[in-house]
Design an enzyme around this catalytic site. Sequence first.
Site, PDB file in Angstrom:
ATOM      1  N   GLY A   1      -2.966   5.621  22.652  1.00 51.30           N
ATOM      2  CA  GLY A   1      -2.621   5.040  23.950  1.00 51.30           C
ATOM      3  C   GLY A   1      -2.010   3.650  23.929  1.00 51.30           C
TER       4      GLY A   1
ATOM      5  N   HIS B   1      -3.816  11.933   8.313  1.00 51.51           N
ATOM      6  CA  HIS B   1      -3.415  10.526   8.245  1.00 51.51           C
ATOM      7  C   HIS B   1      -4.669   9.712   7.944  1.00 51.51           C
ATOM      8  CE1 HIS B   1      -1.784   6.866  10.748  1.00 51.51           C
ATOM      9  NE2 HIS B   1      -1.866   6.602   9.457  1.00 51.51           N
TER      10      HIS B   1
ATOM     11  N   GLY C   1       2.534   5.680  20.424  1.00 49.53           N
ATOM     12  CA  GLY C   1       3.317   5.343  21.613  1.00 49.53           C
ATOM     13  C   GLY C   1       4.480   6.287  21.883  1.00 49.53           C
TER      14      GLY C   1
ATOM     15  N   ASP D   1       4.592   7.555  14.484  1.00 43.29           N
ATOM     16  CA  ASP D   1       3.237   7.737  15.017  1.00 43.29           C
ATOM     17  C   ASP D   1       2.848   6.534  15.863  1.00 43.29           C
ATOM     18  OD1 ASP D   1       0.571   8.323  15.443  1.00 43.29           O
ATOM     19  OD2 ASP D   1      -0.020   8.154  13.335  1.00 43.29           O
TER      20      ASP D   1
ATOM     21  N   MET E   1       4.606   3.731  11.118  1.00 44.51           N
ATOM     22  CA  MET E   1       3.738   3.475  12.281  1.00 44.51           C
ATOM     23  C   MET E   1       4.538   2.725  13.346  1.00 44.51           C
ATOM     24  SD  MET E   1       0.803   4.886  11.750  1.00 44.51           S
ATOM     25  CE  MET E   1       0.141   4.328  13.327  1.00 44.51           C
TER      26      MET E   1
ATOM     27  N   GLY F   1      -5.190   2.404  14.795  1.00 35.84           N
ATOM     28  CA  GLY F   1      -6.581   2.196  15.201  1.00 35.84           C
ATOM     29  C   GLY F   1      -6.944   2.911  16.490  1.00 35.84           C
ATOM     30  N   PHE F   2      -5.990   2.974  17.402  1.00 34.86           N
ATOM     31  CA  PHE F   2      -6.304   3.544  18.713  1.00 34.86           C
ATOM     32  C   PHE F   2      -5.126   4.329  19.261  1.00 34.86           C
ATOM     33  CE2 PHE F   2      -8.724  -0.295  18.053  1.00 34.86           C
ATOM     34  CZ  PHE F   2     -10.022   0.124  18.344  1.00 34.86           C
TER      35      PHE F   2
ATOM     36  N   SER G   1      -1.675  14.525  18.068  1.00 35.91           N
ATOM     37  CA  SER G   1      -2.790  13.850  17.402  1.00 35.91           C
ATOM     38  C   SER G   1      -4.109  14.246  18.048  1.00 35.91           C
ATOM     39  CB  SER G   1      -2.608  12.335  17.474  1.00 35.91           C
ATOM     40  OG  SER G   1      -3.831  11.728  17.119  1.00 35.91           O
TER      41      SER G   1
ATOM     42  N   GLY H   1      -0.234  11.621  20.782  1.00 32.96           N
ATOM     43  CA  GLY H   1      -1.628  11.894  21.131  1.00 32.96           C
ATOM     44  C   GLY H   1      -1.832  11.892  22.624  1.00 32.96           C
ATOM     45  N   SER H   2      -1.970  10.688  23.190  1.00 30.43           N
ATOM     46  CA  SER H   2      -2.309  10.591  24.618  1.00 30.43           C
ATOM     47  C   SER H   2      -1.247  11.251  25.498  1.00 30.43           C
ATOM     48  CB  SER H   2      -2.515   9.124  25.008  1.00 30.43           C
ATOM     49  OG  SER H   2      -1.413   8.351  24.592  1.00 30.43           O
TER      50      SER H   2
HETATM   51  C1  DX5 Z   1      -3.111   5.482  15.791  1.00 26.38           C
HETATM   52  C2  DX5 Z   1      -3.091   6.910  15.274  1.00 26.38           C
HETATM   53  C3  DX5 Z   1      -2.205   7.747  16.091  1.00 26.38           C
HETATM   54  C4  DX5 Z   1      -2.635   7.874  17.527  1.00 26.38           C
HETATM   55  C5  DX5 Z   1      -1.411   8.113  18.367  1.00 26.38           C
HETATM   56  O1  DX5 Z   1      -3.908   4.726  14.997  1.00 26.38           O
HETATM   57  O2  DX5 Z   1      -2.627   6.951  13.955  1.00 26.38           O
HETATM   58  O3  DX5 Z   1      -1.981   9.021  15.502  1.00 26.38           O
HETATM   59  O4  DX5 Z   1      -3.572   8.876  17.752  1.00 26.38           O
HETATM   60  O5  DX5 Z   1      -1.783   8.100  19.701  1.00 26.38           O
HETATM   61  P1  DX5 Z   1      -0.745   7.846  20.867  1.00 26.38           P
HETATM   62  O6  DX5 Z   1       0.296   8.929  20.776  1.00 26.38           O
HETATM   63  O7  DX5 Z   1      -1.584   7.956  22.090  1.00 26.38           O
HETATM   64  O8  DX5 Z   1      -0.156   6.494  20.649  1.00 26.38           O
HETATM   65 ZN    ZN Z   2      -1.917   8.925  13.053  1.00 25.92          ZN
END
Ligand code: DX5
Ligand code: ZN
Length: 216
Positions: free
Chosen positions: A143, A64, A176, A174, A135, A140-141, A6, A196-197
């Site tokens: 991490g 997304h 964590g 998607d 999900m 929203g965020f 991500s 992502g993180s």
């Molecule tokens: C959350 C996003 C994700 C997010 C995943 O709202 O849709 O794609 O970037 O980030 P991590 O992998 O850090 O949870």
């Molecule tokens: Zn996403």
Amino acid sequence: MKIAPSMLSADFNHLLEEIQTIEKGGAEYLHIDIMDGTFVPNISFGPMIFQGLRSHCQMVFDCHLMVEKPERYLEMVAQAGADIITVHAEATQHIHSALQQIKALGKKAGVAINPGTPVEAVYPLLELADLILVMTVNPGFGGQAFIGSTLKKVEKLAQLRHANEHYHYEIEVDGGVNYQTAKECLAAGADVLVAGSYIFKQEDRTAAIASLRPQD
Ligand code: DX5
Ligand code: ZN
């Protein structure tokens, strides 16, 4: 299985270099999180940002859309270079029509469901959808901590696809995802892991991506 880093967790001061590290690292998809500040309590970026990357990389652009009434942006996102466009079942009154519109634009159509939305919400879309995004955090965020109970939905979707020859969707998770939760997701039947993180925090992106794949 496929890995979809991500972009949200990349260093935007060096965006192209960041994206190149994950492409070289073997990622199949680039996961692109578009947030409108209304559907989710965060604002990320719009199509202008990833359009600039399109000619520099070959990865599948997996967009997304965390936006209210996503129909308003489908054409713009398609033109900016999206390959897959995923919209939330909770974000429109007309989710079936939104998926039809994405397909009419010549793109793959995905539907996403939040942790609080039952899997039955996508049942009427299973034949039409190219991708179902479950999900595993509240959107929203980056991490946030993985919500394990969402994997029941992944299991159900895998069973349904197995039992029906007309279903061809990929199952994407998607939120964590790390080397531990990745195993649980794969065991439940996920095909595409967004991370992502976990990936962008590590300097060695190739190793980070490889660590999410089955190890034997
Ligand atoms: C959350 C996003 C994700 C997010 C995943 O709202 O849709 O794609 O970037 O980030 P991590 O992998 O850090 O949870
Ligand atoms: Zn996403």
